[in-house]
Write an enzyme that holds these catalytic residues in place. Sequence first.
Site, PDB file in Angstrom:
ATOM      1  N   ASP B  24       0.842  -1.192   0.000  1.00 48.39           N
ATOM      2  CA  ASP B  24       0.000   0.000   0.000  1.00 48.39           C
ATOM      3  C   ASP B  24       0.874   1.238   0.000  1.00 48.39           C
ATOM      4  OD1 ASP B  24      -2.262  -1.510   0.156  1.00 48.39           O
ATOM      5  OD2 ASP B  24      -2.861  -0.857   2.160  1.00 48.39           O
ATOM      6  N   LYS B  81      -8.175   0.483  -5.172  1.00 41.80           N
ATOM      7  CA  LYS B  81      -9.372  -0.103  -4.566  1.00 41.80           C
ATOM      8  C   LYS B  81     -10.637   0.633  -4.997  1.00 41.80           C
ATOM      9  CE  LYS B  81      -6.993  -1.325  -0.251  1.00 41.80           C
ATOM     10  NZ  LYS B  81      -6.979  -2.792  -0.261  1.00 41.80           N
ATOM     11  N   GLY B 153      -5.359  -2.981   8.677  1.00 43.61           N
ATOM     12  CA  GLY B 153      -5.092  -1.801   9.486  1.00 43.61           C
ATOM     13  C   GLY B 153      -4.863  -2.085  10.950  1.00 43.61           C
ATOM     14  N   ARG B 165      -5.888 -20.581   6.916  1.00 43.09           N
ATOM     15  CA  ARG B 165      -6.041 -21.966   7.382  1.00 43.09           C
ATOM     16  C   ARG B 165      -7.401 -22.526   6.981  1.00 43.09           C
ATOM     17  NH1 ARG B 165      -2.495 -24.771  10.591  1.00 43.09           N
ATOM     18  NH2 ARG B 165      -0.932 -23.540  11.689  1.00 43.09           N
ATOM     19  N   GLY B 214      -3.094  -7.385   8.081  1.00 46.21           N
ATOM     20  CA  GLY B 214      -2.432  -7.507   9.377  1.00 46.21           C
ATOM     21  C   GLY B 214      -0.979  -7.964   9.323  1.00 46.21           C
ATOM     22  N   GLY B 235      -0.206  -3.741   3.939  1.00 48.85           N
ATOM     23  CA  GLY B 235      -0.900  -2.463   3.899  1.00 48.85           C
ATOM     24  C   GLY B 235      -0.223  -1.463   4.799  1.00 48.85           C
ATOM     25  N   SER B 236      -0.736  -1.377   6.004  1.00 43.57           N
ATOM     26  CA  SER B 236      -0.248  -0.360   6.932  1.00 43.57           C
ATOM     27  C   SER B 236       1.127  -0.713   7.488  1.00 43.57           C
ATOM     28  CB  SER B 236      -1.245  -0.227   8.082  1.00 43.57           C
ATOM     29  OG  SER B 236      -2.562  -0.221   7.572  1.00 43.57           O
TER      30      SER B 236
END
Lengths: 181, 292
Positions: B24, B81, B153, B165, B214, B235-236
């Site tokens: 990102d 997005k 996030g 999983r 995450g 992402g973050s």
Amino acid sequence: MRIGVLALQGAFVEHEQVLRRLGAEVFEIRSLGDWLRPKDGLVLPGGESTVQGRLLRQTGLFEPMRREIAAGLPTLGTCAGLILLSPLHFGTMSMQVRRNAYGRQLGSFHTLGSVKGVGEDVPMTFIRAPYIESLLSPQAEALAWVGGRIVAARQGRQLVTAFHPELDNDLRLHSHFLATL
Amino acid sequence: MIITERMMLNRQLAQMLKGGVIMDVTTPEQARIAEQAGACAVMALERIPADIRAAGGVARMSDPAMIRGIQEAVSIPVMAKCRIGHIAEARILQAIEIDYIDESEVLSPADDVFHIDKTQFDVPFVCGARNLGEALRRIAEGATMIRTKGEPGTGDVVQAVSHMRQMQADIRRLASLREDELFEAAKQLQAPVELVRYVHENGKLPVVNFAAGGVATPADAALMMELGAEGVFVGSGIFKSGNPAKRAAAIVEAVTAWKDAKRLAELSADLGEAMVGINAQEIELLMAERGK
């Protein structure tokens, strides 16, 4: 026949599957330790050449690999692999290439074409592909054209395609590569 | 389902991204840092998920001018997005020749029932999924790449792990069934039987499957590869950390060297501050619950 497939990033598994179907023994190259294993040939797969180029340098594979390719190790480079062999990275093939030559993903396409030494109606899948603007050495030979642009070539034991022979169910190009070993 | 040549090319672009990290970015400068660190693609967005959480309110498609700036800054594929079900946002992204659209639960959903009919587009789509049923429904709608939803996030990898999983367990179970049990399996998964049959025969999705939501450290990325991801979205985790360039490069190499614990130890050292993160069970807004 043992073929090392560069497995830092990209569509390396697809090459491995084709090579195994043709009866070759295959191993993945991710580190210097892998590189030292005996091999009859090398495949540089598609993917992102900026990523592969960076990881080659970060892992210390770049210089030993460049030396062996320059010394005549039979090598097949497809798409990003073609760019790795160009002066942008290894420089073992004297050619000028244009990256992302067909534009963004909307410019990706599939076609059929003839490849010298391989045959007619070879499926050619171009994914954000490059083409070869010019070959700069008398030892280099163009093998295929699409729309007047060179999309496959050879120089010594190096064979390159701008398209992805590993994505179509046609084994002729890999078979041709193995036959030259 | 009819697989057009365009859909095939779009699935194949995802194949080229395998073994890579999609990052990102919110500015051309960040995009260049990501490319130099070895990102295989970037996701252009105005705010990263952690800031979307903090800001609250409605999160929408990014400004096309901002996306263009990023397209001009890098040579790798650029993704962006759109909101779930927002056909018009998707058309706008297609018009600016984006390389991949993420119909994403990170943004506020525009439609609480329908996803976009992605078969009507020439540009490719990636969609999030928490299990095999969701993944196959998105593929039936035309998605040519799947990623886990995770909980974006947060910097907490637990949801991405749980989704990956679940998906892999669903796939293994399908592969073990008798042929005549596939119809009932399709009913339970709420997915087309032809896609269920594909998974039964091949032991994998018909499209590439990445992990997302995450991932914050090289070890997180290696964990997701261990669990069957074919690549990772971050992402973050990168630009919310102390040293983005170093962390980004370390995560890129971790995705390649995920089996090599010695190398991972080196890559994990001296990365500076990781993103602070919030535990996924402490947050009120569960983005993964959007769009089933």
